[in-house]
Design a protein around this motif. Structure first.
Motif, PDB file in Angstrom:
ATOM      1  N   GLN A 125      27.982  54.939  24.405  1.00  0.00           N
ATOM      2  CA  GLN A 125      28.680  53.897  23.654  1.00  0.00           C
ATOM      3  C   GLN A 125      28.767  54.237  22.167  1.00  0.00           C
ATOM      4  OE1 GLN A 125      30.138  51.410  25.360  1.00  0.00           O
ATOM      5  NE2 GLN A 125      29.313  52.430  27.183  1.00  0.00           N
ATOM      6  N   ILE A 126      27.947  55.184  21.737  1.00  0.00           N
ATOM      7  CA  ILE A 126      27.937  55.588  20.330  1.00  0.00           C
ATOM      8  C   ILE A 126      28.887  56.763  20.138  1.00  0.00           C
ATOM      9  CG2 ILE A 126      26.529  56.458  18.418  1.00  0.00           C
ATOM     10  CD1 ILE A 126      24.105  55.166  19.748  1.00  0.00           C
ATOM     11  N   VAL A 127      29.953  56.530  19.408  1.00  0.00           N
ATOM     12  CA  VAL A 127      30.953  57.573  19.160  1.00  0.00           C
ATOM     13  C   VAL A 127      30.571  58.358  17.907  1.00  0.00           C
ATOM     14  CG1 VAL A 127      33.380  58.058  18.679  1.00  0.00           C
ATOM     15  CG2 VAL A 127      32.761  56.206  20.257  1.00  0.00           C
ATOM     16  N   LYS A 128      30.442  59.664  18.057  1.00  0.00           N
ATOM     17  CA  LYS A 128      30.058  60.537  16.947  1.00  0.00           C
ATOM     18  C   LYS A 128      31.276  61.140  16.246  1.00  0.00           C
ATOM     19  CE  LYS A 128      25.509  60.498  17.588  1.00  0.00           C
ATOM     20  NZ  LYS A 128      24.528  60.119  16.548  1.00  0.00           N
ATOM     21  N   ARG A 129      32.262  61.521  17.022  1.00  0.00           N
ATOM     22  CA  ARG A 129      33.475  62.145  16.482  1.00  0.00           C
ATOM     23  C   ARG A 129      34.660  61.730  17.338  1.00  0.00           C
ATOM     24  NH1 ARG A 129      31.999  68.339  16.980  1.00  0.00           N
ATOM     25  NH2 ARG A 129      34.225  68.595  16.533  1.00  0.00           N
ATOM     26  N   LYS A 130      35.841  61.763  16.741  1.00  0.00           N
ATOM     27  CA  LYS A 130      37.052  61.451  17.492  1.00  0.00           C
ATOM     28  C   LYS A 130      38.115  62.496  17.178  1.00  0.00           C
ATOM     29  CE  LYS A 130      39.896  57.506  18.867  1.00  0.00           C
ATOM     30  NZ  LYS A 130      40.106  56.052  18.710  1.00  0.00           N
ATOM     31  N   TRP A 131      38.562  63.174  18.211  1.00  0.00           N
ATOM     32  CA  TRP A 131      39.545  64.241  18.069  1.00  0.00           C
ATOM     33  C   TRP A 131      40.932  63.676  18.365  1.00  0.00           C
ATOM     34  CZ3 TRP A 131      38.459  69.766  20.344  1.00  0.00           C
ATOM     35  CH2 TRP A 131      39.527  70.624  20.025  1.00  0.00           C
ATOM     36  N   ILE A 132      41.673  63.377  17.302  1.00  0.00           N
ATOM     37  CA  ILE A 132      43.047  62.893  17.439  1.00  0.00           C
ATOM     38  C   ILE A 132      43.967  64.114  17.380  1.00  0.00           C
ATOM     39  CG2 ILE A 132      44.840  61.398  16.502  1.00  0.00           C
ATOM     40  CD1 ILE A 132      42.410  59.900  17.564  1.00  0.00           C
ATOM     41  N   SER A 133      44.556  64.447  18.501  1.00  0.00           N
ATOM     42  CA  SER A 133      45.315  65.693  18.603  1.00  0.00           C
ATOM     43  C   SER A 133      46.620  65.661  17.820  1.00  0.00           C
ATOM     44  CB  SER A 133      45.631  65.984  20.079  1.00  0.00           C
ATOM     45  OG  SER A 133      44.458  66.031  20.847  1.00  0.00           O
ATOM     46  N   GLY A 134      47.373  64.585  17.963  1.00  0.00           N
ATOM     47  CA  GLY A 134      48.703  64.515  17.377  1.00  0.00           C
ATOM     48  C   GLY A 134      49.716  65.291  18.201  1.00  0.00           C
ATOM     49  N   SER A 135      50.971  65.014  17.984  1.00  0.00           N
ATOM     50  CA  SER A 135      52.036  65.668  18.732  1.00  0.00           C
ATOM     51  C   SER A 135      52.116  67.150  18.368  1.00  0.00           C
ATOM     52  CB  SER A 135      53.375  64.999  18.443  1.00  0.00           C
ATOM     53  OG  SER A 135      53.357  63.649  18.856  1.00  0.00           O
ATOM     54  N   TYR A 136      52.392  67.955  19.362  1.00  0.00           N
ATOM     55  CA  TYR A 136      52.498  69.398  19.138  1.00  0.00           C
ATOM     56  C   TYR A 136      53.815  69.746  18.465  1.00  0.00           C
ATOM     57  CZ  TYR A 136      53.175  74.361  20.022  1.00  0.00           C
ATOM     58  OH  TYR A 136      53.433  75.702  19.876  1.00  0.00           O
ATOM     59  N   LYS A 137      53.715  70.618  17.481  1.00  0.00           N
ATOM     60  CA  LYS A 137      54.892  71.169  16.828  1.00  0.00           C
ATOM     61  C   LYS A 137      54.827  72.685  16.944  1.00  0.00           C
ATOM     62  CE  LYS A 137      55.266  67.380  13.482  1.00  0.00           C
ATOM     63  NZ  LYS A 137      55.256  67.005  12.042  1.00  0.00           N
ATOM     64  N   LYS A 138      55.926  73.300  17.234  1.00  0.00           N
ATOM     65  CA  LYS A 138      55.964  74.750  17.406  1.00  0.00           C
ATOM     66  C   LYS A 138      55.329  75.442  16.211  1.00  0.00           C
ATOM     67  CE  LYS A 138      59.071  78.559  18.572  1.00  0.00           C
ATOM     68  NZ  LYS A 138      60.463  78.955  18.880  1.00  0.00           N
ATOM     69  N   GLY A 139      54.439  76.383  16.503  1.00  0.00           N
ATOM     70  CA  GLY A 139      53.751  77.114  15.446  1.00  0.00           C
ATOM     71  C   GLY A 139      52.465  76.470  14.976  1.00  0.00           C
ATOM     72  N   ALA A 140      52.076  75.338  15.576  1.00  0.00           N
ATOM     73  CA  ALA A 140      50.889  74.611  15.116  1.00  0.00           C
ATOM     74  C   ALA A 140      49.612  75.429  15.239  1.00  0.00           C
ATOM     75  CB  ALA A 140      50.749  73.299  15.884  1.00  0.00           C
ATOM     76  N   PHE A 141      49.537  76.312  16.225  1.00  0.00           N
ATOM     77  CA  PHE A 141      48.332  77.134  16.391  1.00  0.00           C
ATOM     78  C   PHE A 141      48.086  77.999  15.158  1.00  0.00           C
ATOM     79  CE2 PHE A 141      48.572  75.908  20.782  1.00  0.00           C
ATOM     80  CZ  PHE A 141      47.287  76.077  21.297  1.00  0.00           C
ATOM     81  N   LEU A 177      43.462  80.670  26.521  1.00  0.00           N
ATOM     82  CA  LEU A 177      44.363  80.228  27.577  1.00  0.00           C
ATOM     83  C   LEU A 177      45.429  79.283  27.040  1.00  0.00           C
ATOM     84  CD1 LEU A 177      43.811  79.546  31.197  1.00  0.00           C
ATOM     85  CD2 LEU A 177      44.466  77.522  29.887  1.00  0.00           C
ATOM     86  N   MET A 178      45.033  78.339  26.182  1.00  0.00           N
ATOM     87  CA  MET A 178      46.009  77.403  25.625  1.00  0.00           C
ATOM     88  C   MET A 178      46.930  78.096  24.630  1.00  0.00           C
ATOM     89  SD  MET A 178      43.842  73.818  25.370  1.00  0.00           S
ATOM     90  CE  MET A 178      42.483  74.491  24.421  1.00  0.00           C
ATOM     91  N   LEU A 179      46.388  79.056  23.872  1.00  0.00           N
ATOM     92  CA  LEU A 179      47.214  79.860  22.973  1.00  0.00           C
ATOM     93  C   LEU A 179      48.275  80.615  23.769  1.00  0.00           C
ATOM     94  CD1 LEU A 179      47.455  81.042  19.979  1.00  0.00           C
ATOM     95  CD2 LEU A 179      46.034  82.924  20.825  1.00  0.00           C
ATOM     96  N   HIS A 183      51.425  78.440  22.746  1.00  0.00           N
ATOM     97  CA  HIS A 183      51.996  79.125  21.583  1.00  0.00           C
ATOM     98  C   HIS A 183      52.865  80.310  22.001  1.00  0.00           C
ATOM     99  CE1 HIS A 183      52.260  80.492  17.422  1.00  0.00           C
ATOM    100  NE2 HIS A 183      51.912  81.706  17.823  1.00  0.00           N
ATOM    101  N   LYS A 184      52.307  81.197  22.821  1.00  0.00           N
ATOM    102  CA  LYS A 184      53.053  82.382  23.246  1.00  0.00           C
ATOM    103  C   LYS A 184      54.034  82.060  24.366  1.00  0.00           C
ATOM    104  CE  LYS A 184      52.502  87.137  24.875  1.00  0.00           C
ATOM    105  NZ  LYS A 184      51.537  88.212  25.256  1.00  0.00           N
ATOM    106  N   GLY A 185      53.564  81.337  25.386  1.00  0.00           N
ATOM    107  CA  GLY A 185      54.392  81.054  26.560  1.00  0.00           C
ATOM    108  C   GLY A 185      55.383  79.928  26.370  1.00  0.00           C
ATOM    109  N   GLU A 186      55.145  79.107  25.335  1.00  0.00           N
ATOM    110  CA  GLU A 186      56.051  78.006  24.986  1.00  0.00           C
ATOM    111  C   GLU A 186      56.340  77.071  26.164  1.00  0.00           C
ATOM    112  OE1 GLU A 186      59.525  79.794  23.205  1.00  0.00           O
ATOM    113  OE2 GLU A 186      58.508  80.027  21.277  1.00  0.00           O
ATOM    114  N   ILE A 187      55.286  76.745  26.916  1.00  0.00           N
ATOM    115  CA  ILE A 187      55.479  75.752  27.976  1.00  0.00           C
ATOM    116  C   ILE A 187      55.778  74.407  27.323  1.00  0.00           C
ATOM    117  CG2 ILE A 187      53.906  76.999  29.517  1.00  0.00           C
ATOM    118  CD1 ILE A 187      51.878  74.691  29.069  1.00  0.00           C
TER     119      ILE A 187
END
Length: 247
Positions: A125-141, A177-179, A183-187
């Motif tokens: 129940q105790i939140v230490k961090r929150k990772w807000i990803s945001g929408s992906y934009k080409k080149g974000a990596f 894998l995600m890169l 980024h490379k495969g542009e799925i």
């Protein structure tokens, strides 16, 4: 549309039950749940076996590490979509998989991701961090961006055409894998602006300066393995972006 959820575990008796329950409580009707155990000796196997046929596939045998186990699970998966839930993580609410499947299906996307919360190892129940990803934009990596891997769902055919996890990159295997895919495969990927997964605080890649340097080296290898060149600031922006997760 069948969704395969994969959990890999080794000596995870303290947390595996909550992970399993968070999958079984999903309201989506067509889930194939696969658990790959590395040969646990702490009661993990017995906990998993107690769920019987609710677990579609259960394998318990030695492996070459977490990403080797993930690759085993991917090969066994028969779903149209694959999601990976770590053994000390759990889905934040009961309609996560429904929302993932609907987003991918109706938007004809190849993948989807969301936000993630890091919670206390003892009291979730105790939140230490929150990772807000945001929408992906080409080149974000290039600017140090990446989505949280436990929230990353991909069509199985992407694994077939673009490959599985590399075992030579240490903790950067999921980053690579995600890169490679995004980024490379542009799925085509969609962002669900919700906390999909809660992760118990831990991990070692950022725990010391030494570990961070080692992680940076593996991150660089991830780019080089794909014949890509990051900017001089890319691999330092990646950990620096995490500072904002504490506010």
């Amino acid at each position: 549309m069948k969704v395969s959820i994969l959990t890999v575990v080794y000596n995870g008796a303290k947390t595996i039950r909550q992970s399993i329950e968070s999958v079984l409580k999903q309201d989506y009707s067509d889930i194939e749940y696969i658990i790959i155990d590395g040969g646990s000796r702490d009661g993990t196997k017995e906990i998993i076996e107690s769920y019987g046929e609710k677990i579609a596939v259960f394998v318990s045998e030695p492996d070459a590490g977490i990403y080797d186990a993930m690759n085993k699970g991917i090969q066994l998966a028969t779903g149209d979509i694959i999601g990976i839930l770590n053994s000390d993580d759990f889905y934040a609410y009961q309609t996560v998989i429904s929302e993932v499947a609907e987003t991918i299906n109706f938007g004809n996307f190849q993948g989807v991701y969301g936000d993630l919360e890091y919670v206390d190892a003892v009291n979730e129940q105790i939140v230490k961090r929150k990772w807000i990803s945001g929408s992906y934009k080409k080149g974000a990596f290039i600017n140090g961006w990446m989505p949280p891997h436990p929230t990353f769902f991909v069509r199985k055919d992407i694994y077939k055409t673009k490959g599985n996890f590399r075992l030579d990159l240490g903790s950067a295997a999921d980053y690579e894998l995600m890169l490679r895919f995004v980024h490379k495969g542009e799925i085509s990927i969609a962002y669900i602006p919700k906390v999909l997964v809660k992760m118990r605080i831990g991990g070692v890649s950022n725990s010391t300066v030494k570990n961070r340097i080692a992680a940076n080296r593996n991150d660089l290898k991830a780019w080089k393995a794909n014949d890509l060149n990051p900017r001089f600031y890319t691999l330092w922006l990646k950990p620096l972006r995490k500072i904002f997760q504490f506010f």
